[in-house]
Write a protein that holds these residues in place. Structure first.
Motif, PDB file in Angstrom:
ATOM      1  N   GLU A 174     -83.413  86.269  55.526  1.00 42.18           N
ATOM      2  CA  GLU A 174     -82.856  87.612  55.343  1.00 42.18           C
ATOM      3  C   GLU A 174     -81.569  87.628  54.534  1.00 42.18           C
ATOM      4  N   GLN A 175     -81.053  86.482  54.157  1.00 43.60           N
ATOM      5  CA  GLN A 175     -79.866  86.445  53.302  1.00 43.60           C
ATOM      6  C   GLN A 175     -80.296  86.414  51.833  1.00 43.60           C
ATOM      7  N   VAL A 176     -79.498  87.007  50.982  1.00 50.80           N
ATOM      8  CA  VAL A 176     -79.774  86.956  49.551  1.00 50.80           C
ATOM      9  C   VAL A 176     -79.173  85.664  49.001  1.00 50.80           C
ATOM     10  N   ILE A 177     -80.035  84.820  48.460  1.00 52.52           N
ATOM     11  CA  ILE A 177     -79.617  83.542  47.896  1.00 52.52           C
ATOM     12  C   ILE A 177     -79.521  83.710  46.381  1.00 52.52           C
ATOM     13  N   THR A 178     -78.375  83.428  45.815  1.00 52.69           N
ATOM     14  CA  THR A 178     -78.194  83.631  44.381  1.00 52.69           C
ATOM     15  C   THR A 178     -78.980  82.606  43.575  1.00 52.69           C
ATOM     16  N   ARG A 179     -79.243  82.930  42.339  1.00 52.04           N
ATOM     17  CA  ARG A 179     -79.938  82.002  41.453  1.00 52.04           C
ATOM     18  C   ARG A 179     -79.108  80.723  41.267  1.00 52.04           C
ATOM     19  N   GLU A 180     -77.790  80.890  41.244  1.00 52.19           N
ATOM     20  CA  GLU A 180     -76.922  79.723  41.096  1.00 52.19           C
ATOM     21  C   GLU A 180     -77.072  78.772  42.277  1.00 52.19           C
ATOM     22  N   GLU A 181     -77.173  79.323  43.494  1.00 53.25           N
ATOM     23  CA  GLU A 181     -77.382  78.485  44.678  1.00 53.25           C
ATOM     24  C   GLU A 181     -78.712  77.747  44.586  1.00 53.25           C
ATOM     25  N   CYS A 182     -79.732  78.446  44.122  1.00 49.60           N
ATOM     26  CA  CYS A 182     -81.051  77.833  43.989  1.00 49.60           C
ATOM     27  C   CYS A 182     -81.031  76.705  42.968  1.00 49.60           C
ATOM     28  N   LEU A 183     -80.384  76.948  41.847  1.00 50.97           N
ATOM     29  CA  LEU A 183     -80.300  75.927  40.801  1.00 50.97           C
ATOM     30  C   LEU A 183     -79.553  74.698  41.302  1.00 50.97           C
ATOM     31  N   THR A 184     -78.474  74.917  42.039  1.00 53.30           N
ATOM     32  CA  THR A 184     -77.697  73.795  42.578  1.00 53.30           C
ATOM     33  C   THR A 184     -78.498  72.995  43.590  1.00 53.30           C
ATOM     34  N   ALA A 185     -79.286  73.686  44.408  1.00 53.38           N
ATOM     35  CA  ALA A 185     -80.097  73.014  45.428  1.00 53.38           C
ATOM     36  C   ALA A 185     -81.219  72.197  44.813  1.00 53.38           C
ATOM     37  N   LEU A 186     -81.770  72.670  43.694  1.00 53.14           N
ATOM     38  CA  LEU A 186     -82.910  72.002  43.081  1.00 53.14           C
ATOM     39  C   LEU A 186     -82.513  70.888  42.130  1.00 53.14           C
ATOM     40  N   TRP A 187     -81.390  71.063  41.436  1.00 53.97           N
ATOM     41  CA  TRP A 187     -81.001  70.070  40.439  1.00 53.97           C
ATOM     42  C   TRP A 187     -79.516  69.755  40.527  1.00 53.97           C
ATOM     43  N   ASP A 188     -79.180  68.489  40.771  1.00 54.76           N
ATOM     44  CA  ASP A 188     -77.784  68.070  40.794  1.00 54.76           C
ATOM     45  C   ASP A 188     -77.164  68.214  39.408  1.00 54.76           C
ATOM     46  N   ASP A 189     -77.923  67.806  38.396  1.00 55.85           N
ATOM     47  CA  ASP A 189     -77.466  67.897  37.010  1.00 55.85           C
ATOM     48  C   ASP A 189     -78.273  68.988  36.322  1.00 55.85           C
ATOM     49  N   GLN A 190     -77.616  70.112  36.026  1.00 49.46           N
ATOM     50  CA  GLN A 190     -78.313  71.259  35.449  1.00 49.46           C
ATOM     51  C   GLN A 190     -78.238  71.285  33.924  1.00 49.46           C
ATOM     52  N   THR A 191     -77.764  70.178  33.338  1.00 49.17           N
ATOM     53  CA  THR A 191     -77.573  70.125  31.892  1.00 49.17           C
ATOM     54  C   THR A 191     -78.863  70.414  31.139  1.00 49.17           C
ATOM     55  N   PHE A 192     -79.975  69.869  31.654  1.00 50.33           N
ATOM     56  CA  PHE A 192     -81.247  69.983  30.937  1.00 50.33           C
ATOM     57  C   PHE A 192     -82.180  71.020  31.563  1.00 50.33           C
ATOM     58  N   VAL A 193     -81.643  71.878  32.447  1.00 49.62           N
ATOM     59  CA  VAL A 193     -82.480  72.833  33.160  1.00 49.62           C
ATOM     60  C   VAL A 193     -82.413  74.211  32.511  1.00 49.62           C
ATOM     61  N   ASP A 194     -83.562  74.710  32.118  1.00 50.92           N
ATOM     62  CA  ASP A 194     -83.684  76.066  31.591  1.00 50.92           C
ATOM     63  C   ASP A 194     -83.740  77.026  32.779  1.00 50.92           C
ATOM     64  N   ASP A 195     -83.027  78.145  32.696  1.00 46.71           N
ATOM     65  CA  ASP A 195     -83.011  79.113  33.794  1.00 46.71           C
ATOM     66  C   ASP A 195     -84.418  79.583  34.138  1.00 46.71           C
ATOM     67  N   ASN A 196     -85.291  79.615  33.140  1.00 48.25           N
ATOM     68  CA  ASN A 196     -86.660  80.048  33.369  1.00 48.25           C
ATOM     69  C   ASN A 196     -87.412  79.082  34.274  1.00 48.25           C
ATOM     70  N   THR A 197     -86.950  77.834  34.348  1.00 49.84           N
ATOM     71  CA  THR A 197     -87.600  76.836  35.193  1.00 49.84           C
ATOM     72  C   THR A 197     -87.537  77.252  36.658  1.00 49.84           C
ATOM     73  N   LEU A 198     -86.442  77.875  37.074  1.00 48.71           N
ATOM     74  CA  LEU A 198     -86.320  78.358  38.449  1.00 48.71           C
ATOM     75  C   LEU A 198     -87.358  79.436  38.720  1.00 48.71           C
ATOM     76  N   THR A 199     -87.512  80.356  37.779  1.00 43.51           N
ATOM     77  CA  THR A 199     -88.499  81.423  37.932  1.00 43.51           C
ATOM     78  C   THR A 199     -89.896  80.846  38.091  1.00 43.51           C
ATOM     79  N   VAL A 200     -90.202  79.806  37.325  1.00 49.35           N
ATOM     80  CA  VAL A 200     -91.508  79.154  37.418  1.00 49.35           C
ATOM     81  C   VAL A 200     -91.709  78.564  38.810  1.00 49.35           C
ATOM     82  N   ASN A 201     -90.674  77.926  39.343  1.00 51.33           N
ATOM     83  CA  ASN A 201     -90.775  77.329  40.678  1.00 51.33           C
ATOM     84  C   ASN A 201     -90.946  78.387  41.761  1.00 51.33           C
ATOM     85  N   VAL A 202     -90.263  79.508  41.634  1.00 55.36           N
ATOM     86  CA  VAL A 202     -90.416  80.605  42.595  1.00 55.36           C
ATOM     87  C   VAL A 202     -91.849  81.132  42.552  1.00 55.36           C
ATOM     88  N   THR A 203     -92.392  81.271  41.346  1.00 56.39           N
ATOM     89  CA  THR A 203     -93.767  81.748  41.194  1.00 56.39           C
ATOM     90  C   THR A 203     -94.749  80.798  41.873  1.00 56.39           C
TER      91      THR A 203
END
Length: 237
Positions: A174-203
């Motif tokens: 029931e809490q709103v989790i920001t996209r930034e929190e999700c990106l941090t949880a999934l990837w320690d190093d976000q240098t090579f991560v496209d923001d669209n990659t998170l959307t793909v994982n959610v899908t």
């Protein structure tokens, strides 16, 4: 430590393996060291560790291969240890399913800090309640496996990132989790991560939930992030 975590060391340089074991044991970890590199997968299954320290250069098969094999059945956090320090090797490590990557030589104090961070991120306080699964209503997510169960149905092919995303959302229903929190949880190093990659994982996660008969459990909060609705999996508001 409130519980004894099992750490498996897969390292063919015996001096390094022994040094890590000697350093970690006084902190309360149960530390296991692979002796026979022809049957690492079998030993992994026997130990059933909470965390794996995995060298890249190994006899018979390399660490990338072993990481992929472990990921077929387990979400256990994996930290690569390697003398290879190029960006491509680090990318290959993450693509294989690892959670973090350390280059040799390293300080044992830094290694321990990473171990603690990975254990805290993966298990947190939930490990002191039930180390086998995280449950919201009738939905269960394996803590040490890539399994997702709802009533009499089960999904066994979650990817590591799908598992991480579900674990984050189910940990804060029931809490709103920001996209930034999700990106941090999934990837320690976000240098090579496209923001669209998170959307793909959610899908993909939503697709796995639909396979269990659950729809609209994860709501997109436009421009902010995502919200997991526990009421839809059998939890009263």
């Amino acid at each position: 430590m409130k519980m004894s975590y099992k750490v498996l060391i897969v390292e063919d340089e015996r001096k390094i393996a022994d040094a890590i074991q000697i350093y970690l044991q006084p902190y309360g970890y149960e530390v296991y060291v692979v002796e026979d590199f022809t049957c690492v997968e079998t030993y992994f299954a026997e130990v059933n560790p909470h965390l794996v320290l995995l060298d890249v250069n190994l006899p018979y098969v390399d660490g990338f291969y072993l990481c992929r094999k472990i990921r077929e059945s387990s979400a256990v956090p994996i930290l690569f240890l390697s003398a290879r320090n190029g960006d491509m090797e680090k990318i290959m490590g993450m693509d294989s399913g690892a959670d973090d990557y350390m280059t040799k030589p390293f300080l044992l104090e830094v290694l321990h800090a990473k171990v603690k961070a990975l254990l805290r991120r993966t298990y947190g306080e939930l490990a002191h309640v039930n180390p086998s699964y995280l449950q919201i209503g009738e939905l269960k997510l394996g803590i040490e496996t890539l399994h997702l169960c709802y009533r009499d149905k089960e999904v066994q092919d979650l990817s590591k990132n799908e598992w991480k995303l579900l674990h984050l959302l189910m940990s804060k229903p029931e809490q709103v989790i920001t996209r930034e929190e999700c990106l941090t949880a999934l990837w320690d190093d976000q240098t090579f991560v496209d923001d669209n990659t998170l959307t793909v994982n959610v899908t993909r996660v939503r697709k796995k939930l639909r396979a269990l008969g659950l729809t609209d459990v994860i709501e997109t909060k436009r421009g902010i992030g995502y919200q997991f609705h526990s009421v839809l999996v059998g939890v009263a508001q």
